[in-house]
Design an enzyme around this catalytic site. Structure first.
Site, PDB file in Angstrom:
ATOM      1  N   SER A  79     -12.900  -5.065   2.786  1.00  0.00           N
ATOM      2  CA  SER A  79     -13.955  -4.364   2.027  1.00  0.00           C
ATOM      3  C   SER A  79     -15.354  -4.718   2.537  1.00  0.00           C
ATOM      4  O   SER A  79     -16.251  -5.036   1.744  1.00  0.00           O
ATOM      5  CB  SER A  79     -13.837  -4.658   0.520  1.00  0.00           C
ATOM      6  OG  SER A  79     -12.566  -4.302   0.025  1.00  0.00           O
ATOM      7  N   TYR A 111       0.852  -1.191   0.000  1.00  0.00           N
ATOM      8  CA  TYR A 111       0.000   0.000   0.000  1.00  0.00           C
ATOM      9  C   TYR A 111       0.886   1.240   0.000  1.00  0.00           C
ATOM     10  O   TYR A 111       1.617   1.505   0.950  1.00  0.00           O
ATOM     11  CB  TYR A 111      -0.924   0.045   1.219  1.00  0.00           C
ATOM     12  CG  TYR A 111      -1.881  -1.119   1.381  1.00  0.00           C
ATOM     13  CD1 TYR A 111      -2.257  -1.913   0.299  1.00  0.00           C
ATOM     14  CD2 TYR A 111      -2.422  -1.426   2.620  1.00  0.00           C
ATOM     15  CE1 TYR A 111      -3.134  -2.977   0.456  1.00  0.00           C
ATOM     16  CE2 TYR A 111      -3.303  -2.483   2.791  1.00  0.00           C
ATOM     17  CZ  TYR A 111      -3.647  -3.249   1.706  1.00  0.00           C
ATOM     18  OH  TYR A 111      -4.517  -4.309   1.865  1.00  0.00           O
TER      19      TYR A 111
HETATM   20  N1  LIG Z   1      -6.330  -8.517   1.571  1.00  0.00           N
HETATM   21  C1  LIG Z   1      -6.658  -7.818   0.522  1.00  0.00           C
HETATM   22  O1  LIG Z   1      -6.441  -8.216  -0.623  1.00  0.00           O
HETATM   23  C2  LIG Z   1      -7.307  -6.477   0.711  1.00  0.00           C
HETATM   24  C3  LIG Z   1      -7.952  -5.848  -0.372  1.00  0.00           C
HETATM   25  C4  LIG Z   1      -8.575  -4.608  -0.142  1.00  0.00           C
HETATM   26  C5  LIG Z   1      -8.546  -4.047   1.116  1.00  0.00           C
HETATM   27  N2  LIG Z   1      -7.897  -4.679   2.143  1.00  0.00           N
HETATM   28  C6  LIG Z   1      -7.858  -4.107   3.502  1.00  0.00           C
HETATM   29  O2  LIG Z   1      -9.202  -3.960   3.963  1.00  0.00           O
HETATM   30  C7  LIG Z   1      -9.438  -2.621   4.367  1.00  0.00           C
HETATM   31  C8  LIG Z   1     -10.890  -2.251   4.121  1.00  0.00           C
HETATM   32  O3  LIG Z   1     -11.287  -2.492   2.788  1.00  0.00           O
HETATM   33  P1  LIG Z   1     -11.553  -1.340   1.742  1.00  0.00           P
HETATM   34  O4  LIG Z   1     -10.943  -0.083   2.240  1.00  0.00           O
HETATM   35  O5  LIG Z   1     -11.169  -1.894   0.426  1.00  0.00           O
HETATM   36  O6  LIG Z   1     -13.132  -1.216   1.658  1.00  0.00           O
HETATM   37  P2  LIG Z   1     -14.312  -0.781   2.636  1.00  0.00           P
HETATM   38  O7  LIG Z   1     -13.861  -0.803   4.031  1.00  0.00           O
HETATM   39  O8  LIG Z   1     -15.449  -1.631   2.229  1.00  0.00           O
HETATM   40  O9  LIG Z   1     -14.622   0.705   2.135  1.00  0.00           O
HETATM   41  C9  LIG Z   1     -13.708   1.740   2.254  1.00  0.00           C
HETATM   42  C10 LIG Z   1     -14.261   2.952   1.547  1.00  0.00           C
HETATM   43  O10 LIG Z   1     -15.474   3.331   2.173  1.00  0.00           O
HETATM   44  C11 LIG Z   1     -15.427   4.666   2.581  1.00  0.00           C
HETATM   45  N3  LIG Z   1     -16.089   4.750   3.896  1.00  0.00           N
HETATM   46  C12 LIG Z   1     -15.738   4.138   5.045  1.00  0.00           C
HETATM   47  N4  LIG Z   1     -16.597   4.440   6.026  1.00  0.00           N
HETATM   48  C13 LIG Z   1     -17.511   5.274   5.485  1.00  0.00           C
HETATM   49  C14 LIG Z   1     -18.639   5.936   5.979  1.00  0.00           C
HETATM   50  N5  LIG Z   1     -19.024   5.780   7.253  1.00  0.00           N
HETATM   51  N6  LIG Z   1     -19.350   6.735   5.126  1.00  0.00           N
HETATM   52  C15 LIG Z   1     -18.987   6.871   3.833  1.00  0.00           C
HETATM   53  N7  LIG Z   1     -17.924   6.257   3.299  1.00  0.00           N
HETATM   54  C16 LIG Z   1     -17.182   5.469   4.123  1.00  0.00           C
HETATM   55  C17 LIG Z   1     -13.980   5.041   2.683  1.00  0.00           C
HETATM   56  O11 LIG Z   1     -13.881   6.423   2.428  1.00  0.00           O
HETATM   57  P3  LIG Z   1     -12.567   7.326   2.687  1.00  0.00           P
HETATM   58  O12 LIG Z   1     -11.453   6.609   1.941  1.00  0.00           O
HETATM   59  O13 LIG Z   1     -12.948   8.610   2.063  1.00  0.00           O
HETATM   60  O14 LIG Z   1     -12.346   7.395   4.122  1.00  0.00           O
HETATM   61  C18 LIG Z   1     -13.348   4.162   1.609  1.00  0.00           C
HETATM   62  O15 LIG Z   1     -13.373   4.822   0.381  1.00  0.00           O
HETATM   63  C19 LIG Z   1      -8.421  -1.805   3.573  1.00  0.00           C
HETATM   64  O16 LIG Z   1      -8.155  -0.553   4.165  1.00  0.00           O
HETATM   65  C20 LIG Z   1      -7.226  -2.719   3.577  1.00  0.00           C
HETATM   66  O17 LIG Z   1      -6.496  -2.578   4.793  1.00  0.00           O
HETATM   67  C21 LIG Z   1      -7.296  -5.881   1.945  1.00  0.00           C
END
Ligand SMILES: NC(=O)c1ccc[n+]([C@@H]2O[C@H](COP(=O)([O-])OP(=O)(O)OC[C@H]3O[C@@H](n4cnc5c(N)ncnc54)[C@H](OP(=O)(O)O)[C@@H]3O)[C@@H](O)[C@H]2O)c1
Length: 330
Positions: free
Chosen positions: A206, A59
């Site tokens: 996610s 990242y």
């Molecule tokens: N192992 C893997 O392959 C893999 C893949 C993807 C992700 N991950 C990990 O999983 C974590 C979470 O997944 P993700 O970030 O992909 O998806 P997520 O948690 O489903 O969604 C994150 C997105 O939602 C927005 N968000 C969060 N809370 C919100 C709220 N209360 N109101 C409006 N929007 C909101 C965030 O906005 P802002 O950005 O504007 O704050 C961001 O754009 C990542 O940070 C990463 O550490 C791992």
């Protein structure tokens, strides 16, 4: 509000906050990176008892681990720190592919420890399975990191059932981190039964469907350069997005009835899937973090869960979760 704790894994258990914090978007992929916002969000998370932090070497690349390291420097003991190796990139962002070779595992771990400024990682995941290296060799090298005290617990990400079994036979796997949400339930058929049989925890990534389940992502709302606007995420673009926003509206109607936000409802659904599940919603904003923590207060009855099942039936989401699924071991 008291944040609950949950224990991932039974053979090599790690107790974490039930709701974690994904740090990826603070540095890359989702709109403009925001280091300062990220650090403030991590500090607020720790104040609220959200202590399970998720990062990865790729990242940024590398900048997210440095950011997390700076944010937790004075509070290391409060944190369950998870990071990942295996998606190899260079400093300028070039992707070199997936690497699970033992010598790379050792070098990647030392580099992560250095960037994070810590003497051990609580949960070290292989980010993607390297199909060119037997999993026994990769996990064998990860096991040596545990024996050396550099890593406390081991995890896999997006691994298939057979890989999980073979890995667990080499060293207990504490957690599988894979995509899981109201919108992504592929794990339920073949993988969840295996992790439960082996006593492995699940860390859904996610859990908000990359933001769509909050109701705040709409057609045209993603800034230029946001990776979610690319063909790599078919669900979040074009006609698929229109179809999927209709599903989000159905979730929102249920949330209104329960007096919570759709994002809180989506997280409450994930939390309701079992005490062996600890999702890691991602944000770089204190405001969103505080909203997400409110998911703890949402108690879902069987009737509510059935209403959600009707609102988003399995298989109803339009489009694949990734445009290129070739690195997923399913
Ligand atoms: N192992 C893997 O392959 C893999 C893949 C993807 C992700 N991950 C990990 O999983 C974590 C979470 O997944 P993700 O970030 O992909 O998806 P997520 O948690 O489903 O969604 C994150 C997105 O939602 C927005 N968000 C969060 N809370 C919100 C709220 N209360 N109101 C409006 N929007 C909101 C965030 O906005 P802002 O950005 O504007 O704050 C961001 O754009 C990542 O940070 C990463 O550490 C791992």
């Amino acid at each position: 509000m008291t944040i609950q704790q949950r224990t991932l894994g039974t053979t090599s258990p790690l107790t974490v906050s039930a709701l974690g914090l994904g740090c990826m978007g603070m540095s890359e992929f989702y709109g403009t990176p925001d280091e300062q916002g990220g650090i403030e969000t991590i500090h607020r998370a720790l104040d609220l008892g959200v202590t399970f932090l998720d990062t990865a070497d790729m990242y940024g690349p590398f900048t997210n681990e440095r950011l997390v390291g700076r944010a937790i420097a004075a509070r290391r003991d409060e944190v369950q720190l998870a990071t990942k190796f295996g998606n190899q990139r260079t400093e300028d962002g070039t992707r070199l592919g997936i690497n699970g070779r033992p010598e790379y595992v050792r070098a990647a771990c030392d580099a992560s420890l250095m960037r994070l400024g810590v003497d051990h990682i609580d949960l070290y995941y292989q980010h993607r399975v390297d199909f060119t290296v037997p999993i026994e060799e990769t996990v064998g090298a990860m096991k040596e990191l545990v024996e050396a005290g550099k890593v406390r617990h081991l995890g896999l990400s997006e691994a298939g059932a057979d890989t999980i079994r073979r890995a667990h036979a080499v060293h207990p796997i504490t957690a599988l981190q894979s995509e899981y949400s109201l919108f992504t339930r592929d794990l339920e058929d073949d993988i969840l039964p295996v992790v439960r049989e082996l006593g492995i925890g699940l860390v859904p990534y996610s859990p908000l469907g990359r933001g769509i389940l909050t109701g705040r992502l709409t057609q045209g709302s993603l800034a230029d350069g946001d990776s979610r606007a690319s063909a790599y995420f078919p669900r979040l673009n074009g006609d698929n997005l229109d179809a999927n926003l209709a599903l989000v509206r159905a979730v929102t109607e249920i949330a209104e009835r329960l007096d919570c936000t759709p994002g809180q409802l989506a997280l409450a659904w994930v939390l309701a899937q079992g005490d062996d599940v600890a999702p890691i919603p991602g944000t770089k904003r204190v405001r969103y973090l505080e909203e997400n923590v409110g998911a703890h207060a949402v108690r879902l009855t069987d009737e509510d869960l059935a209403a959600l099942e009707r609102a988003v039936p399995r298989g109803s989401v339009a489009g694949d979760r990734y445009g290129d699924m070739s690195s997923i071991d399913a």
